[in-house]
Design an enzyme around this catalytic site. Structure first.
Site, mmCIF file in Angstrom:
data_model
loop_
_atom_site.group_PDB
_atom_site.id
_atom_site.type_symbol
_atom_site.label_atom_id
_atom_site.label_comp_id
_atom_site.label_asym_id
_atom_site.label_seq_id
_atom_site.Cartn_x
_atom_site.Cartn_y
_atom_site.Cartn_z
ATOM 1 N N ASP A 117 -10.451 47.130 -1.934
ATOM 2 C CA ASP A 117 -11.866 46.812 -1.793
ATOM 3 C C ASP A 117 -12.655 47.643 -2.804
ATOM 4 O OD1 ASP A 117 -14.285 45.859 -0.883
ATOM 5 O OD2 ASP A 117 -14.389 47.240 0.829
ATOM 6 N N HIS A 133 -16.037 52.235 5.135
ATOM 7 C CA HIS A 133 -15.327 51.468 6.154
ATOM 8 C C HIS A 133 -15.303 52.265 7.456
ATOM 9 C CE1 HIS A 133 -12.768 49.156 2.928
ATOM 10 N NE2 HIS A 133 -14.058 48.902 2.849
ATOM 11 N N SER A 136 -13.271 54.583 2.129
ATOM 12 C CA SER A 136 -12.581 54.147 3.347
ATOM 13 C C SER A 136 -11.838 55.357 3.905
ATOM 14 C CB SER A 136 -11.650 52.972 3.048
ATOM 15 O OG SER A 136 -11.101 52.454 4.243
#
Length: 362
Positions: free
Chosen positions: A303, A206, A179
């Site tokens: 995540d 992401h 991310s």
């Protein structure tokens, strides 16, 4: 010069669980409009509004800030110069760049994301903040980190002190999730795999959906491996990088003959990200078992943690990026703190370990 306080503060009670926002823009009109827009939404607490990059750096030293809305073009330090200085803060502040000249999905915007920005949003000229743009901006901001994931970066754990699992002795597939700050780490990691890997590689980064095509193109430039954006039903190819699309999660399926194909899903995930790392890790665990290698790179939140657990339960193994090279150690830190990682390493060393384990049994 003292930083200007935002014109529309929210009361402490209403802001108790809100995102503390600093607005940085050299236009007083833009500062007032954005402060008013966010000040009317209880999910945000506008803690300050300043006119320059230097003022922003001074402000964050003395105030609790979760999110910085940062103008790309400013006199003195511009947004891209201020960004790495903000990212170096131990609190791991999220930064969204606002730009009137930098198109969303452009190469410059992707450069900002690679440097650690959470998002880049095209900004209309002062006085032209339509209701549609306001709705678009609010939606982008609230989906950065859901309230349940808005935790600070875990304390650092290094290779010497972590509870490490034994590394796997098989590499049948590698799944990489990242991310904030993960793009630059991913480029380094993939450069270390090129010319060596005949196993499939799966990537979930992401990113807003409109960046995926350019991200895939940057991956093609960074490595000699073929790169494809995953499509539902696509056959998985050895020695190929499969990139999760922007509006669905990447998962996998295996038929009765053992053929593996891509499955795209829209299942709801705790973290609210599209695409999310957890479904990819879970799919790789289900299909490749003990031959699944998961890599978790820089990013805020957790995540990948549930998916990492799935890989570990199937006998696969995981590598977390180390604290020192991560822009944000939330995602890799959560895996390391849970005792699921077999190693905690910088990106180049991650590539070396994967290739070493693959060659050992190839």
């Amino acid at each position: 010069m003292s930083p200007a306080v935002a014109e529309s503060p929210v009361s402490p009670d209403s802001a108790r669980h809100a995102i503390d926002v600093l607005i940085v823009d050299d236009s007083v009109v833009v500062r007032r409009i954005v402060a008013k827009v966010l000040g009317e939404d209880s999910r945000f607490h506008v803690i300050g509004a300043v006119a320059s990059g230097a003022q922003a750096l001074e402000f964050v030293r003395t105030h609790p800030v979760d999110l910085v809305l940062l103008d790309m073009q400013m006199p003195g330090l511009d947004g891209l110069q201020v960004l790495p200085k903000l990212m170096a803060d131990e609190r791991k502040i999220q930064v969204v760049l606002l730009s009137g000249n930098c198109r969303e999905g452009s190469e410059l915007a992707l450069h900002a994301l690679a440097a650690g920005a959470s998002d880049v949003v095209a900004k209309p000229s002062a006085g032209h903040f339509s209701d549609r743009f306001v709705e678009h901006l609010i939606d982008r901001l609230v989906h950065l980190v859901p309230p349940t994931e808005r935790s600070r970066t875990p304390e650092r754990v290094d290779q010497a002190t972590a509870r490490l699992r034994p590394p796997g002795n098989m590499v049948r597939a590698v799944a990489i999730g990242g991310s904030t700050g993960g793009i630059s780490a991913m480029m380094t990691l993939l450069a270390g795999l090129e010319g060596n890997a005949n196993f499939p590689i799966f990537i979930t980064q992401h990113l807003p959906a409109n960046f995926q095509a350019l991200f895939a193109e940057q991956l093609r430039r960074a490595t000699r491996l073929p790169v494809v954006i995953a499509e539902d039903g696509m056959a998985v190819r050895p020695g190929t990088i499969h990139v999760a699309p922007g509006r669905a999660h990447l998962s996998l399926a295996k038929d009765a003959r053992g053929h593996v194909s891509i499955r795209l899903t829209n299942e709801r995930c705790l973290h609210g990200s599209y695409p999310a790392v957890d479904p990819m890790f879970a799919g790789v665990a289900r299909v490749y078992g003990a031959g699944a290698c998961g890599v978790i790179l820089s990013g805020m939140g957790r995540d990948g943690l549930a998916g990492a657990q799935a890989i570990a339960e199937e006998g696969g193994w995981l590598i977390a990026q180390d604290h020192e090279t991560s822009a944000v150690w939330g995602m890799p830190g959560s895996v390391a703190k849970a005792g699921l990682a077999s190693a905690i390493l910088p990106p180049q060393a991650i590539a070396d370990l994967i290739i070493g384990q693959w060659r050992a049994v190839a």
